[in-house]
Enzyme design. Structure first.
Site, short mmCIF file in Angstrom:
data_model
loop_
_atom_site.label_atom_id
_atom_site.label_comp_id
_atom_site.label_asym_id
_atom_site.label_seq_id
_atom_site.Cartn_x
_atom_site.Cartn_y
_atom_site.Cartn_z
N GLU A 170 12.72 -1.58 -12.02
CA GLU A 170 11.94 -0.57 -11.30
C GLU A 170 12.83 0.11 -10.26
O GLU A 170 13.04 -0.44 -9.17
CB GLU A 170 10.75 -1.23 -10.59
CG GLU A 170 9.79 -1.93 -11.52
CD GLU A 170 8.39 -1.99 -10.92
OE1 GLU A 170 7.45 -1.63 -11.63
OE2 GLU A 170 8.24 -2.38 -9.74
N ASN B 164 0.15 -3.30 -12.46
CA ASN B 164 0.29 -3.90 -11.13
C ASN B 164 -0.64 -3.10 -10.22
O ASN B 164 -0.32 -1.98 -9.84
CB ASN B 164 1.75 -3.79 -10.66
CG ASN B 164 1.92 -4.27 -9.23
OD1 ASN B 164 1.00 -4.84 -8.63
ND2 ASN B 164 3.11 -4.06 -8.67
N TRP B 165 -1.78 -3.69 -9.92
CA TRP B 165 -2.79 -2.95 -9.15
C TRP B 165 -2.41 -2.81 -7.68
O TRP B 165 -3.03 -2.05 -6.95
CB TRP B 165 -4.15 -3.66 -9.26
CG TRP B 165 -4.77 -3.63 -10.63
CD1 TRP B 165 -4.20 -3.16 -11.80
CD2 TRP B 165 -6.09 -4.07 -10.98
NE1 TRP B 165 -5.08 -3.30 -12.84
CE2 TRP B 165 -6.25 -3.84 -12.37
CE3 TRP B 165 -7.15 -4.62 -10.27
CZ2 TRP B 165 -7.43 -4.17 -13.05
CZ3 TRP B 165 -8.32 -4.94 -10.93
CH2 TRP B 165 -8.45 -4.71 -12.31
N LYS B 166 -1.43 -3.59 -7.24
CA LYS B 166 -1.00 -3.58 -5.83
C LYS B 166 -2.22 -3.83 -4.94
O LYS B 166 -3.14 -4.55 -5.34
CB LYS B 166 -0.26 -2.29 -5.49
CG LYS B 166 0.89 -2.02 -6.47
CD LYS B 166 1.83 -0.94 -6.05
CE LYS B 166 2.91 -0.75 -7.12
NZ LYS B 166 3.92 0.23 -6.75
N HIS C 78 9.20 -7.87 -6.55
CA HIS C 78 8.89 -6.44 -6.48
C HIS C 78 9.57 -5.83 -5.26
O HIS C 78 9.64 -6.47 -4.20
CB HIS C 78 7.37 -6.23 -6.41
CG HIS C 78 6.99 -4.81 -6.70
ND1 HIS C 78 7.13 -3.82 -5.75
CD2 HIS C 78 6.51 -4.21 -7.81
CE1 HIS C 78 6.76 -2.67 -6.29
NE2 HIS C 78 6.38 -2.88 -7.55
N GLY D 101 2.09 1.00 -12.07
CA GLY D 101 1.36 0.96 -10.80
C GLY D 101 0.17 1.90 -10.84
O GLY D 101 -0.88 1.58 -11.41
N GLY D 102 0.33 3.09 -10.27
CA GLY D 102 -0.77 4.05 -10.13
C GLY D 102 -1.59 4.27 -11.39
O GLY D 102 -2.83 4.25 -11.36
N GLY E 144 5.94 5.29 -7.37
CA GLY E 144 4.90 6.03 -6.65
C GLY E 144 5.34 7.42 -6.20
O GLY E 144 4.66 8.07 -5.41
N GLU F 43 8.60 -3.78 -3.20
CA GLU F 43 7.75 -3.72 -1.99
C GLU F 43 7.77 -5.06 -1.27
O GLU F 43 7.70 -5.11 -0.04
CB GLU F 43 6.32 -3.30 -2.40
CG GLU F 43 6.28 -1.82 -2.80
CD GLU F 43 5.23 -1.45 -3.82
OE1 GLU F 43 4.30 -2.24 -4.06
OE2 GLU F 43 5.36 -0.35 -4.42
N SER G 276 6.56 5.37 -11.85
CA SER G 276 5.89 6.61 -12.28
C SER G 276 5.77 6.72 -13.80
O SER G 276 5.87 7.81 -14.37
CB SER G 276 6.59 7.84 -11.69
OG SER G 276 6.54 7.80 -10.27
P1 13P Z 1 4.03 3.45 -9.99
O1 13P Z 1 3.71 3.36 -11.46
O2 13P Z 1 2.83 3.77 -9.14
O3 13P Z 1 5.21 4.32 -9.72
O4 13P Z 1 4.44 1.95 -9.53
C1 13P Z 1 5.39 1.26 -10.26
C2 13P Z 1 5.39 -0.14 -9.76
O5 13P Z 1 5.82 -0.41 -8.67
C3 13P Z 1 4.81 -1.17 -10.64
O6 13P Z 1 5.11 -2.44 -10.16
#
Ligand code: 13P
Length: 274
Positions: free
Chosen positions: A192, A9-11, A120, A258-259, A198, A122, A237
């Site tokens: 999640e 998930n590149w956000k 998600h 994510g990251g 993050g 967010e 994470s």
């Molecule tokens: P991180 O891997 O950056 O913690 O993000 C997880 C995430 O929200 C994937 O959708």
């Protein structure tokens, strides 16, 4: 056997050219990914078209089948005067459009936008997306032929108060329990925990397995045997150093990353962690 999935998930990260470079790096080493693992890259809307073309152009059919393209959101309305929104139908129409670009060979198409992430934390937290809104999005996405990565997870205060099972159960029952078996076959669940996203803090393998098993048990109430086939991904994470122990758990079928999905080598290392 449930499908093993590692989804990025590149956000809201990377410019279009950085995104193209990243996906080219992933595609360049895709042969390293074990046969049993499927990759998904969920990219920003602006990146869908070029990434669809890149994946569509992969020469080796086996490698091409190992990676899917996804979006990170879609509208809760079918079409019309909703400035700034992108509909599920629009996402589903990207791949054919790739073949219409000047100079494209006869019959060329890009890779389909096959997945969309919904729910998600967010989106729930920053944009007020409720379970009711998410059910509308879910219906439209599935009707457009997309598969959905549906996210659930609790906040830190909810976990500390011992309410995490209740939160996750509500997120599942209020959205997924309204689906038919046929619709549910196109859903992947991602757990999640918000406190792990993050933050560098990861759920322990025991914490993650406990709630993944609970999610599967909850799904069984409505979907019976289908619950055994539904992939449930862990996100929060997840990185090369902890992916192996998480993925070794019985009910953890992969990760939503994510990251660490923004570096091709880390993403691929996670995909090799089963
Ligand atoms: P991180 O891997 O950056 O913690 O993000 C997880 C995430 O929200 C994937 O959708």
């Amino acid at each position: 056997m449930r499908q093993k999935i590692v989804a990025g998930n590149w956000k809201m990260n990377t410019t279009v050219s950085e995104g193209i470079e990243l996906v080219n790096q992933i595609v360049g080493k895709i042969e390293e990914v074990p046969e049993s693992v499927h990759l998904i890259v969920n990219v920003p809307f602006t990146h869908l078209f070029p990434v669809s073309k890149i994946i569509g152009d992969i020469k080796c059919p086996f490698c091409k089948s190992k990676i899917s393209l996804g979006a990170q959101n879609c509208a809760d309305k079918e079409k019309g005067a909703y400035t700034g929104e992108v509909s599920a139908q629009m996402l589903a129409s990207v791949s054919k459009a790739v073949g219409t670009v000047a100079g494209a060979p006869e019959g060329a198409t890009g890779a389909a936008v096959e997945y969309v992430i919904l729910g998600h934390s967010e989106r729930r937290g920053y944009y007020g997306e409720t379970n009711a809104i998410l059910f509308e999005k879910m219906k439209l996405a599935l009707a457009a032929g997309l598969k959905v990565i549906y996210c659930v997870g609790e906040a830190l205060e909810e976990r500390k108060a011992g309410k995490h099972f209740q939160v996750v159960e509500n997120e599942i029952k209020e959205v997924l329990f309204n689906l038919t078996d046929e619709q549910m076959k196109n859903v992947v669940v991602a757990y999640e925990p918000i406190w792990a996203i993050g933050t560098g803090e990861t759920a322990t393998k025991e914490q993650a397995q406990e709630i993944h098993a609970f999610i599967r048990k909850t799904l069984r109430e409505k979907f019976n045997a289908l619950a055994e086939e539904t992939p449930i991904l862990y996100g929060g994470s997840c990185k090369p150093s902890n992916a192996k122990e998480l993925f070794s758990q019985e009910d953890i079928d992969g990760g939503l990353i994510g990251g660490a999905s923004l570096k091709a080598d880390d993403f691929l290392a996670i995909a090799k962690s089963f």
